[in-house]
Write a protein that holds these residues in place. Structure first.
Motif, PDB file in Angstrom:
ATOM      1  N   ALA A 218      63.418  28.909  19.612  1.00 20.97           N
ATOM      2  CA  ALA A 218      64.093  28.950  20.907  1.00 20.97           C
ATOM      3  C   ALA A 218      63.583  30.135  21.710  1.00 20.97           C
ATOM      4  O   ALA A 218      62.994  31.073  21.166  1.00 20.97           O
ATOM      5  CB  ALA A 218      65.609  29.063  20.704  1.00 20.97           C
TER       6      ALA A 218
ATOM      7  N   LEU B 191      67.338  17.692  15.302  1.00 21.40           N
ATOM      8  CA  LEU B 191      67.982  18.429  16.379  1.00 21.40           C
ATOM      9  C   LEU B 191      69.123  17.611  16.977  1.00 21.40           C
ATOM     10  O   LEU B 191      69.037  16.393  17.099  1.00 21.40           O
ATOM     11  CB  LEU B 191      66.977  18.750  17.489  1.00 21.40           C
TER      12      LEU B 191
ATOM     13  N   GLU C  83      71.831  17.606  22.351  1.00 16.87           N
ATOM     14  CA  GLU C  83      71.864  18.638  23.384  1.00 16.87           C
ATOM     15  C   GLU C  83      70.633  19.538  23.344  1.00 16.87           C
ATOM     16  O   GLU C  83      70.273  20.165  24.343  1.00 16.87           O
ATOM     17  CB  GLU C  83      73.119  19.516  23.239  1.00 16.87           C
ATOM     18  N   LEU C  84      69.976  19.609  22.182  1.00 13.88           N
ATOM     19  CA  LEU C  84      68.808  20.470  22.019  1.00 13.88           C
ATOM     20  C   LEU C  84      67.502  19.686  22.073  1.00 13.88           C
ATOM     21  O   LEU C  84      66.474  20.206  22.504  1.00 13.88           O
ATOM     22  CB  LEU C  84      68.890  21.215  20.683  1.00 13.88           C
ATOM     23  N   GLU C  85      67.547  18.443  21.631  1.00 18.03           N
ATOM     24  CA  GLU C  85      66.324  17.671  21.467  1.00 18.03           C
ATOM     25  C   GLU C  85      65.576  17.457  22.773  1.00 18.03           C
ATOM     26  O   GLU C  85      64.340  17.392  22.794  1.00 18.03           O
ATOM     27  CB  GLU C  85      66.666  16.329  20.827  1.00 18.03           C
TER      28      GLU C  85
ATOM     29  N   ARG D 286      65.372  19.496  25.305  1.00 13.21           N
ATOM     30  CA  ARG D 286      64.891  20.723  25.933  1.00 13.21           C
ATOM     31  C   ARG D 286      63.450  21.018  25.509  1.00 13.21           C
ATOM     32  O   ARG D 286      63.114  20.975  24.328  1.00 13.21           O
ATOM     33  CB  ARG D 286      65.791  21.905  25.562  1.00 13.21           C
TER      34      ARG D 286
ATOM     35  N   VAL E 132      63.085  24.280  23.110  1.00 10.40           N
ATOM     36  CA  VAL E 132      63.656  24.315  21.762  1.00 10.40           C
ATOM     37  C   VAL E 132      62.857  23.357  20.873  1.00 10.40           C
ATOM     38  O   VAL E 132      62.674  22.194  21.213  1.00 10.40           O
ATOM     39  CB  VAL E 132      65.144  23.915  21.761  1.00 10.40           C
TER      40      VAL E 132
ATOM     41  N   ARG F  91      62.090  22.101  16.741  1.00 10.34           N
ATOM     42  CA  ARG F  91      62.377  22.130  15.312  1.00 10.34           C
ATOM     43  C   ARG F  91      61.067  21.976  14.549  1.00 10.34           C
ATOM     44  O   ARG F  91      60.337  21.019  14.730  1.00 10.34           O
ATOM     45  CB  ARG F  91      63.315  20.989  14.918  1.00 10.34           C
TER      46      ARG F  91
ATOM     47  N   GLN G  55      72.499  25.342  14.812  1.00  5.96           N
ATOM     48  CA  GLN G  55      72.440  24.426  15.949  1.00  5.96           C
ATOM     49  C   GLN G  55      73.716  24.489  16.788  1.00  5.96           C
ATOM     50  O   GLN G  55      73.669  24.417  18.022  1.00  5.96           O
ATOM     51  CB  GLN G  55      72.183  22.996  15.468  1.00  5.96           C
TER      52      GLN G  55
ATOM     53  N   LEU H 110      73.419  27.499  18.896  1.00  8.56           N
ATOM     54  CA  LEU H 110      72.472  27.255  19.979  1.00  8.56           C
ATOM     55  C   LEU H 110      73.126  26.448  21.100  1.00  8.56           C
ATOM     56  O   LEU H 110      72.998  26.782  22.285  1.00  8.56           O
ATOM     57  CB  LEU H 110      71.240  26.519  19.445  1.00  8.56           C
ATOM     58  N   VAL H 111      73.829  25.392  20.718  1.00 11.52           N
ATOM     59  CA  VAL H 111      74.478  24.540  21.717  1.00 11.52           C
ATOM     60  C   VAL H 111      75.543  25.323  22.480  1.00 11.52           C
ATOM     61  O   VAL H 111      75.658  25.219  23.708  1.00 11.52           O
ATOM     62  CB  VAL H 111      75.081  23.286  21.052  1.00 11.52           C
TER      63      VAL H 111
ATOM     64  N   LEU I 104      74.070  27.401  25.282  1.00 17.29           N
ATOM     65  CA  LEU I 104      73.284  26.759  26.330  1.00 17.29           C
ATOM     66  C   LEU I 104      73.836  27.002  27.726  1.00 17.29           C
ATOM     67  O   LEU I 104      73.083  27.098  28.691  1.00 17.29           O
ATOM     68  CB  LEU I 104      73.198  25.247  26.082  1.00 17.29           C
TER      69      LEU I 104
END
Length: 215
Positions: A96, A136, A139-141, A143, A146, A148, A187, A190-191, A194
């Motif tokens: 990240a 992921l 919400e992260l996938e 971006r 970000v 993995r 995760q 991280l979320v 955001l």
């Protein structure tokens, strides 16, 4: 003596890189040699290799990666290779940007949430090591900033040097006794962070997973 990108490696660098590679291997983290930084590009020694950024020095790096200390000593005996950690087996790495990584680390300390080793590049990429296997969250996938790192990927490990400077540990593995948290914990952090970090527009990670490099 201070090191700069224009200054060649000296023997002390090779010995230091080998010592750290052995440290990772001894704890069961598979390592593979990475191209060495020479001037403003990385040289893997393979004739005609067009890759200028950090990359594995061996063509079949994923198959050759090892925890065997004898092989590690041999690889770093004469050459100051970068140290690369292979992901997807013992651990994944959630990468990240610095703004997000700092908030995650601060939140983890505030709430005493379990967090594992965290490596940071001088370019501002934070890599959270977690147990492998979990994809992921949605919400992260989506971006771009970000990533993995799982099977088929790798990350640069301290004290390797990138163009911008050395990779370092923000949270050293010794501090966590080399234990890794559940990926859901990191995760979730991280979320939760955001909302305080703006959505990237054209940002592309410095160190991308194999799948995204091939896209």
């Amino acid at each position: 003596m201070q090191w700069t990108a224009n200054r060649p490696f000296v023997p002390l660098d090779r010995r230091r890189l080998r010592r750290h590679a052995l440290r990772y291997a001894t704890h069961g983290w598979a390592v593979t040699p990475g191209a060495r930084l020479t001037g403003h590009r990385f040289d893997c020694g393979r004739p005609g290799c067009p890759i200028m950024m950090c990359h594995p020095a061996m063509e079949y790096w994923e198959d050759d990666a090892t925890t065997d200390t004898g092989r590690v000593r041999h690889w770093w005996r004469n050459r100051p290779y970068s140290v690369l950690l292979v992901t997807g087996k013992r651990f994944d790495a959630l990468e990240a940007p610095a703004a997000l990584g700092l908030r995650v680390l601060g939140s983890a300390r505030l709430h005493r949430a379990g967090i594992g080793p965290v490596a940071v590049t001088a370019a501002g990429r934070w890599m959270f090591l977690v147990r492998p296997g979990a994809p992921l969250r949605t919400e992260l996938e989506h971006r771009l900033d970000v990533v993995r790192h799982g099977c088929g990927s790798w990350i640069p490990a301290p004290p390797s040097r990138m163009l911008e400077g050395a990779v370092r540990w923000a949270v050293d593995p010794d501090r966590t006794q080399w234990s890794l948290p559940d990926p859901e914990i990191v995760q979730n952090l991280l979320v939760d962070s955001l909302g305080a970090v703006s959505e990237p527009r054209l940002t592309v990670p410095r160190q991308m997973s194999t799948s995204r490099r091939a896209a």
